[in-house]
Design an enzyme around this catalytic site. Structure first.
Site, PDB file in Angstrom:
ATOM      1  N   CYS A 154       0.848  -1.208   0.000  1.00 16.88           N
ATOM      2  CA  CYS A 154       0.000   0.000   0.000  1.00 16.88           C
ATOM      3  C   CYS A 154       0.882   1.256   0.000  1.00 16.88           C
ATOM      4  CB  CYS A 154      -0.917  -0.021   1.215  1.00 16.88           C
ATOM      5  SG  CYS A 154      -1.868   1.490   1.454  1.00 16.88           S
ATOM      6  N   CYS A 157      -0.114   3.782   2.615  1.00 10.71           N
ATOM      7  CA  CYS A 157       0.298   3.318   3.952  1.00 10.71           C
ATOM      8  C   CYS A 157       1.759   3.687   4.208  1.00 10.71           C
ATOM      9  CB  CYS A 157       0.119   1.813   4.074  1.00 10.71           C
ATOM     10  SG  CYS A 157      -1.593   1.246   3.923  1.00 10.71           S
TER      11      CYS A 157
END
Length: 265
Positions: A154, A157
């Site tokens: 991600c 993230c």
């Protein structure tokens, strides 16, 4: 002259065997040799001898009476003692300088190592995962909780990792930080419990275990701090229930009975 030479030899011999009692022997020998009080061996008067004796040791006083003590020797001894003290002080200063140089060297070495080998965002998230609070701390220790759902692939993230790490350090001991790697183990029970459908997903939970809101995507540090400050105040003041300044997604708006989460130890 022969008598004086013999007398000096006897005094030196007695000093080697019995250094302190030789004073009485010297006095007896003075009487035998009929040495006058005004002689250079005894000084000019008793008062001067007492004054000098107060500042001299017994051996020094005996050597002076025997004509073997010189004031230059005493001054040399004092100078040598002072020189030794100054030398010790200089050696101590040199050691302190050496320690400072070595400490500075290691500090710069550590800095350049970290600069040339920076920790990646994924490594940072993994480190936070290892230090994560247990999921069972939610609603059980009187602290609000941040539950972060992330994954190594991600990008958002990874971009949010430094900000979240700084917030975690700032609120250490005041807020539970629980990290959930969506690619590790069996995260589906937690994903369903918090209603996660996208990551990064920050679930903000009050001290009672109620999920108040979820912040989706990269979150500014100021936004997260403002919400956490309110959650902390609400956990300490049971009479008030202040609304969060930033609310993004209310996952349990249509299912309020699922808002409170609890995990058995």
């Amino acid at each position: 002259m022969i008598v004086h030479a013999i007398r000096k030899m006897l005094i030196l011999a007695m000093l080697l065997v019995h250094p302190f009692p030789v004073y009485s022997f010297t006095t007896s020998l003075n009487r035998i040799c009929h040495v006058e009080q005004s002689s250079p061996l005894h000084g000019t008067n008793n008062d001067e001898q007492m004054n000098d004796g107060e500042q001299m040791t017994a051996q020094e006083r005996i050597l002076r009476e025997a004509g073997l003590w010189e004031e230059d020797d005493a001054e040399s001894a004092k100078a040598a003692s002072s020189s030794s003290y100054e030398q010790q002080q200089q050696e101590q200063r040199n050691r302190n300088i050496l320690v400072a140089i070595i400490s500075t060297f290691f500090a710069f070495t550590n800095f350049f190592w970290q600069f040339s080998h920076p920790i990646t965002d994924v490594q940072l998230l993994a480190s936070m995962q290892q230090n994560s609070a247990p999921i069972t701390s939610i609603g059980t220790n009187g602290k609000p909780t941040v539950v972060d759902f992330w994954a190594p692939w991600c990008e958002n993230c990874k971009a949010s990792a430094p900000t979240l790490n700084k917030v975690e350090e700032e609120y250490n001991g005041k807020v539970n930080f629980v990290m959930v790697n969506a690619d590790q183990g069996n995260p589906w029970p937690l994903i369903e419990a918090f209603g996660v459908d996208a990551i990064p997903h920050l679930a903000l939970v009050n001290s009672e275990g109620d999920v108040i809101t979820a912040l989706i995507g990269p979150t500014p540090k100021s936004v997260l701090e403002a919400d956490l400050d309110v959650l902390i105040r609400n956990s300490k003041e049971s009479d008030t229930n202040e609304d969060l300044p930033y609310v993004m997604l209310d996952v349990f708006k249509d299912a309020p009975n699922r808002r409170r989460v609890h995990f058995d130890q």
